[in-house]
Design a protein around this motif. Structure first.
Motif, PDB file in Angstrom:
ATOM      1  N   ILE A  53      20.477  -0.066 -16.462  1.00  0.00           N
ATOM      2  CA  ILE A  53      19.843  -1.359 -16.229  1.00  0.00           C
ATOM      3  C   ILE A  53      18.516  -1.095 -15.537  1.00  0.00           C
ATOM      4  O   ILE A  53      18.475  -0.500 -14.458  1.00  0.00           O
ATOM      5  N   ASN A  54      17.432  -1.492 -16.194  1.00  0.00           N
ATOM      6  CA  ASN A  54      16.069  -1.190 -15.713  1.00  0.00           C
ATOM      7  C   ASN A  54      15.916   0.296 -15.415  1.00  0.00           C
ATOM      8  O   ASN A  54      15.284   0.696 -14.434  1.00  0.00           O
ATOM      9  N   GLY A  55      16.514   1.115 -16.277  1.00  0.00           N
ATOM     10  CA  GLY A  55      16.402   2.567 -16.148  1.00  0.00           C
ATOM     11  C   GLY A  55      17.284   3.179 -15.089  1.00  0.00           C
ATOM     12  O   GLY A  55      17.183   4.389 -14.841  1.00  0.00           O
ATOM     13  N   GLN A  56      18.155   2.400 -14.454  1.00  0.00           N
ATOM     14  CA  GLN A  56      18.952   2.896 -13.335  1.00  0.00           C
ATOM     15  C   GLN A  56      20.422   3.081 -13.712  1.00  0.00           C
ATOM     16  O   GLN A  56      21.000   2.263 -14.424  1.00  0.00           O
ATOM     17  N   PHE A  57      21.015   4.146 -13.200  1.00  0.00           N
ATOM     18  CA  PHE A  57      22.445   4.396 -13.286  1.00  0.00           C
ATOM     19  C   PHE A  57      22.915   4.889 -11.916  1.00  0.00           C
ATOM     20  O   PHE A  57      22.471   5.933 -11.461  1.00  0.00           O
ATOM     21  N   PRO A  58      23.813   4.156 -11.239  1.00  0.00           N
ATOM     22  CA  PRO A  58      24.273   2.804 -11.546  1.00  0.00           C
ATOM     23  C   PRO A  58      23.124   1.800 -11.522  1.00  0.00           C
ATOM     24  O   PRO A  58      22.000   2.124 -11.162  1.00  0.00           O
ATOM     25  N   GLY A  59      23.449   0.556 -11.883  1.00  0.00           N
ATOM     26  CA  GLY A  59      22.443  -0.488 -11.927  1.00  0.00           C
ATOM     27  C   GLY A  59      21.998  -0.922 -10.544  1.00  0.00           C
ATOM     28  O   GLY A  59      22.568  -0.515  -9.528  1.00  0.00           O
ATOM     29  N   PRO A  60      20.968  -1.754 -10.446  1.00  0.00           N
ATOM     30  CA  PRO A  60      20.438  -2.196  -9.145  1.00  0.00           C
ATOM     31  C   PRO A  60      21.442  -3.058  -8.393  1.00  0.00           C
ATOM     32  O   PRO A  60      22.233  -3.794  -8.990  1.00  0.00           O
ATOM     33  N   ASP A  61      21.412  -2.955  -7.072  1.00  0.00           N
ATOM     34  CA  ASP A  61      22.220  -3.837  -6.229  1.00  0.00           C
ATOM     35  C   ASP A  61      21.697  -5.273  -6.307  1.00  0.00           C
ATOM     36  O   ASP A  61      20.502  -5.513  -6.482  1.00  0.00           O
ATOM     37  N   ILE A  62      22.619  -6.213  -6.162  1.00  0.00           N
ATOM     38  CA  ILE A  62      22.248  -7.613  -5.962  1.00  0.00           C
ATOM     39  C   ILE A  62      22.495  -7.944  -4.501  1.00  0.00           C
ATOM     40  O   ILE A  62      23.625  -7.826  -4.019  1.00  0.00           O
TER      41      ILE A  62
END
Length: 547
Positions: A53-62
């Protein structure tokens, strides 16, 4: 066909503005633009395809605050349909945003969908994950932290820092190959390792300063293994479980079962050096272990020696620990809805449902079931079938309230509950493997758990005073777990195994909570940007027709 990025951006902006316009006055909003793509990752030293997600693994925190509206625009850059779900973040009166196929059409490749989620009455730790097509085995998961409003105190001092810790078992095999194994009727093999925040042994570190206290939000985002979490020479003080403050109890290690989230406080009270963070599998003949590092700011000594050993495979340690987790009745902040049900022990149960898991071969292929029914997803989400009054998609009562004799059979299993009834659900596990169950849209009170078979006499030993309220619960081998909850949240809600191969192969069903009076009073209207599929394709939403 070439994708017009400018047109997509304009469309996204229009959708977001439209969603913002219907936000209640006084409720702030946060906006996110997420692009989901494939990408190369090597968490266990082997190059493989992950979902980023947006190049991140894991995805960004909310990071959010109670009552905020989250406007999350998700663009699907994969080659197959995609959905995100929000584990534990209860969608009050809004199961359309739940992000599972029983309520929501998938986002087609090359298209976007904007989720609108309001986090209410949930101060705590959660995570999001992809719910379709075994994508969870490839990534696209991330942490969610919901903070209290500034005037609502939490029952502990503000920590020096706040860390997300995502732990889970992992396969080196591509998720599509794993999915093909299941589709061909095979049982999922044993995982290859365990990750901490998407990295293998000693790949993740957390910086601390001696004398300060830190909050760790730990979630088991894996596929099938219960995990034990511990830090060398440090104590873990449990303060919150899936949005509920707990009585503050100190442990040397904690068991987290698949889908569960805990918050612990850790004080850096040891000599300045580095210490192992250890995560290991539980109740497995082969023990998987991985490590991270707790790094003191003035440390000049790397970790050394063997990592501290975890608990044995004995179940009693984990069972007694689970029973020791209680809700903090003196803490400020919201309690499970409806308001007043924290006196849950004084409410008369109107219905008892006993759920038993099983497995077997159906049409030559491995399947898993609840009460003898192995769930089969129709081509039309159940929630849309309800809204458009489409017949033939499912039948209410297609799963019974008690286990049935006979072989497993396939069906689109749905049971209905009266609005604002009070339910007792008993999870009865006759198998030799531990189970983990999650219910979307609700927190439930965990009133009892024990070995053997549940009987009505088991109620004599229920905790009817300060049982923890949570959304994901374990059921030990040859054991039972009982929960209470009030179905006050109108919608179509998924009750599923968190063991993802079992969920994928049928160990799930939907709870339809229905109000006979005005639906608009108890449930938000269908979103104007709703995606339609199956028999709902081309249906009209008032003055708006979607294709």
């Amino acid at each position: 066909m070439a994708l017009n990025i400018a047109a997509v951006g304009a469309l996204c902006l229009c959708v977001i503005v439209s969603l913002f316009a219907i936000t209640s006055a006084g409720d702030p909003s946060k906006f996110f633009d997420w692009k989901v793509t494939y990408g190369d990752i090597s968490p266990l030293g082997v190059r493989q395809q992950g979902i980023l997600i947006n190049g991140q693994f894991p995805g960004p925190d909310i990071n959010t605050i109670t009552n905020e509206n989250l406007i999350i625009n998700v663009f699907n850059g994969l080659d197959e349909p995609f959905l995100l779900s929000w584990s534990g973040v209860q969608q009050r009166r809004n199961s359309y945003q739940d992000g599972v196929f029983g309520t929501t059409c998938p986002i087609p490749p090359g298209k976007n969908f904007t989720y609108k989620i309001q986090v209410k009455d949930q101060i705590g730790s959660f995570f999001y994950f992809p719910s379709l097509a075994f994508h969870r085995a490839a990534g696209a998961f991330g942490g969610i932290r919901v903070l209290s409003q500034p005037l609502i105190p939490v029952p502990f001092p503000k920590p020096a820092d706040d860390y997300t810790v995502l732990i889970g078992d992992w396969y080196k095999t591509n998720h599509k190959d794993l999915r093909n194994q299941l589709d061909s009727g095979k049982i999922l093999s044993f995982p290859d390792g365990i990750l901490i925040n998407g990295r293998g042994p000693n790949g993740t570190s957390f910086n601390v300063v001696k004398g300060k206290t830190y909050r760790l939000r730990i979630s088991n985002v894996g596929l099938q293994n219960s995990l034990n979490f511990r830090i060398q020479n440090h104590k873990l003080t449990l303060v919150e479980v899936e949005g509920k403050h707990t009585i503050q109890t100190t442990y040397t290690s904690l068991d987290l079962h698949v889908g569960q989230s805990y918050s612990v406080l850790v004080t850096a009270d040891q000599p300045d050096k580095d210490y192992y963070i250890v995560v290991s599998s539980r109740f497995t003949s082969q023990v998987l272990t991985t490590t991270g590092i707790l790094h003191y700011s003035n440390s000049k000594s790397p970790v050394s020696g063997p990592p501290p050993a975890g608990p044995t495979t004995d179940i009693n340690f984990s069972l007694e620990q689970a029973r020791s987790i209680r809700i903090n009745l003196t803490a400020s902040g919201p309690r499970p809805n409806p308001q007043g049900t924290y006196h849950y022990g004084l409410i008369n149960v109107t219905r008892t449902i006993i759920l038993s898991n099983s497995q077997g071969i159906v049409n030559g292929k491995q399947r898993y079931a609840i009460n003898g029914v192995s769930y089969v997803a129709p081509d039309t989400p159940l929630k849309l079938a309800d809204h458009f009054k489409i017949e033939g998609v499912y039948r209410n009562g297609s799963i019974q309230d008690k286990p049935t004799s006979g072989p497993i059979h396939l069906d689109t299993s749905v049971t209905q509950s009266d609005f604002k009834a009070f339910l007792e659900i008993v999870f009865q596990n006759y198998e030799n493997t531990i189970q983990s169950y999650h219910l979307d849209g609700y927190s439930f009170y965990v009133v009892g758990m024990d070995g053997g078979q549940w009987t009505p006499d088991s109620r004599k030993h229920y905790n009817l005073h300060d049982a923890i309220a949570r959304c994901t619960i374990q059921v030990y081998p040859k054991s039972w777990t009982a929960v209470y909850f009030a179905p006050d949240n109108v919608g179509m809600w998924n009750l599923r195994s968190e063991f993802w191969a079992r969920q994928y192969l049928g160990q799930q069903f939907y709870l339809r909570v229905y109000a006979t009076s005005s639906v608009s009073k108890y449930e938000y209207p269908i979103p104007k940007n709703v995606l339609l599929c199956g028999k709902a394709t081309g249906r009209s939403l008032g003055n708006v027709t979607t294709a």
